[in-house]
Design a protein around this motif. Structure first.
Motif: not given
Length: 155
Positions: A119-132
């Motif tokens: 879950q924390p990894l998915r949240q970090a990946e959402e931040v990574f993909f911000a803008g897409l």
């Protein structure tokens, strides 16, 4: 103080993207900064996590297969496995097919740690993909996965 948007500083388009090497390196740096803290509880950080995730989710358990799949030198892999075993997150078993072969398995504690990290990894990946868009991030992951799988199957 006025901060220019990134697209103003680095104008890109489909026809004129930035240098691929720079883009990959910059994207990896961003990803690493976002996810590295999540892996602090794994011996050897992201490498320990990747190895444990692999034995939990894929049918890759033999040490030589793990080394090839993860792109880790077998000598280095041995240290990662030993550290995971010492931490109680993994254990080595003798293969029932060939007693010379060691199989790496996650312990219940290791499985739990991998699961709790998702879950924390998915949240970090959402931040990574911000803008897409969600579709673009899904397509990016798929295309990048194809490149990675092709590379691993060649080597």
């Amino acid at each position: 103080m006025h901060i220019q948007p990134a697209r103003d500083l680095y104008p890109i388009s489909v026809d004129q993207p930035c240098d691929l090497g720079w883009a990959l390196s910059s994207a990896f740096d961003r990803y690493r900064l976002l996810v590295e803290p999540l892996f602090a509880q794994f011996p050897r950080g992201i490498r320990g996590y990747q190895l444990l995730y692999t034995v939990v989710h894929y049918r890759v358990a033999r040490q030589n297969e793990l080394a090839a799949y993860l792109g880790i030198d077998r000598t280095v892999l041995t240290y990662v496995i030993e550290d995971l075993c010492r931490a109680g997150l993994a254990e080595k078993q003798v293969s029932s097919e060939d007693r010379r072969i060691r199989i790496v398995e996650a312990t219940p504690q290791g499985r739990t740690l991998v699961e709790e990290t998702q879950q924390p990894l998915r949240q970090a990946e959402e931040v990574f993909f911000a803008g897409l868009s969600p579709d673009d991030s899904r397509i990016f992951r798929y295309l990048l996965s194809n490149i990675a799988v092709a590379f691993r199957s060649e080597h």
